[in-house]
Scaffold this active site. Sequence first.
Site, PDB file in Angstrom:
ATOM      1  N   LYS A  52       0.785  -1.168  -0.166  1.00 41.97           N
ATOM      2  CA  LYS A  52       0.050  -0.138   0.162  1.00 41.97           C
ATOM      3  C   LYS A  52       0.890   1.283   0.032  1.00 41.97           C
ATOM      4  O   LYS A  52       0.688   2.168  -0.769  1.00 41.97           O
ATOM      5  CB  LYS A  52      -0.959   0.025   1.273  1.00 41.97           C
ATOM      6  CG  LYS A  52      -2.113  -0.947   1.165  1.00 41.97           C
ATOM      7  CD  LYS A  52      -2.817  -1.430   2.517  1.00 41.97           C
ATOM      8  CE  LYS A  52      -3.488  -2.623   2.101  1.00 41.97           C
ATOM      9  NZ  LYS A  52      -4.197  -3.256   3.400  1.00 41.97           N
ATOM     10  N   GLN A  96      -4.456  -1.608   9.746  1.00 33.63           N
ATOM     11  CA  GLN A  96      -4.095  -2.953   9.087  1.00 33.63           C
ATOM     12  C   GLN A  96      -4.529  -4.215  10.298  1.00 33.63           C
ATOM     13  O   GLN A  96      -4.110  -4.078  11.338  1.00 33.63           O
ATOM     14  CB  GLN A  96      -2.718  -3.292   8.894  1.00 33.63           C
ATOM     15  CG  GLN A  96      -2.495  -4.507   8.052  1.00 33.63           C
ATOM     16  CD  GLN A  96      -3.036  -4.563   6.781  1.00 33.63           C
ATOM     17  OE1 GLN A  96      -3.166  -3.616   5.921  1.00 33.63           O
ATOM     18  NE2 GLN A  96      -3.629  -5.761   6.285  1.00 33.63           N
ATOM     19  N   ASP A 119     -11.114   2.085   4.124  1.00 32.62           N
ATOM     20  CA  ASP A 119     -11.129   0.425   3.945  1.00 32.62           C
ATOM     21  C   ASP A 119     -12.449   0.194   3.818  1.00 32.62           C
ATOM     22  O   ASP A 119     -13.028  -1.002   3.438  1.00 32.62           O
ATOM     23  CB  ASP A 119     -10.541   0.028   5.256  1.00 32.62           C
ATOM     24  CG  ASP A 119      -9.290  -1.007   5.015  1.00 32.62           C
ATOM     25  OD1 ASP A 119      -8.911  -1.074   3.796  1.00 32.62           O
ATOM     26  OD2 ASP A 119      -8.572  -1.283   6.057  1.00 32.62           O
TER      27      ASP A 119
END
Length: 293
Positions: A52, A96, A119
Amino acid sequence: MQILDGKLLSKNNKEELAIEVKHLKNEGKRAPHLAAILVGHDGASETYVNHKVKMCNDVGFGSTLLRLDENISEEFLLEQVERLNNDIDIDGFIVQLPLPAHINERKVTLAIDPKKDVDGFHPVNMGRMLLGLSAYLPATPYGILQLLEAYEVKTSGKHCVIVGRSNIVGKPISVLMARNHALGNCTVTQCHSKTIDLEEKLKSADIVIAAIGQPEMIKADMIKEGAVVIDVGITRVEDSSKKNGYRIAGDVHYESVAPKCSYITPVPGGVGPMTVISLMKNTIKAYKKQVYK
Ligand code: NDP
């Protein structure tokens, strides 16, 4: 059989994003900025976060990686989330997953400002998606939709069998495939570990989306001739012939299934690269304030 080439599509998307960012900078504007919080040293999480950050660099986004020790308290992590919520130079951020066992993932997800939840895991974004309102779509389902769109795969009226019901893939993709939309309008059957006669359900599918985490579980005799197969699974499987000792396997036995399909995603190089692109697209939307107007 046509390969749904996520690697190629993501490369093209990356170039387009880079041009868009260049234009923004030429207009004297700052670049979009994505932040990521990584707690601990889980190998797979490190790999995903590094991808990312690299993608941010490649397209010209600003990026911040907050690496936190595995033993930090939940309270400390929540403070960091709040700090990012209030940082006007950061458009979106991710925490994460998975988090260490002593930290409540749900509490952390809930603490993220939905406007920065690129997300798409916050219940507000999930709820907005369910109601057909503009929302940050979870990155993997969003990536699947982009593959279907790019290859003009017809979905309307098709029977879509989804295996998996996780919050990040199975559940949201079932909502998206069933919605009244050009990239939806499927009749959806959602399967999971308690499904009886999974094989029969798979055999009746025009579109199969596998998000299971069981390497190569879906074999050729479970797939209808001409089906579209989307393989989300990513599992490390021991392989002594590889330098690093493992290979990446999907949920579908590619060699036997591919010849029967009209379209199929490879693993790696299918859904995975599109997941990262989706995160970048959500970040641009956050930057432009396109989602919550
Ligand atoms: P989860 O483990 O959260 O969910 C797995 C789902 O599969 C569950 O709903 C489970 O059912 C179901 N399942 C497990 N075994 C079987 C079985 N034998 N028969 C039928 N259903 C079964 O996984 P995720 O959704 O997070 O991820 C799925 C896979 O996708 C993983 O390999 C993951 O690494 C990969 N992944 C890939 C991404 C990408 O970018 N390509 C992004 C995210 C994930 P039940 O609910 O009953 O337990």
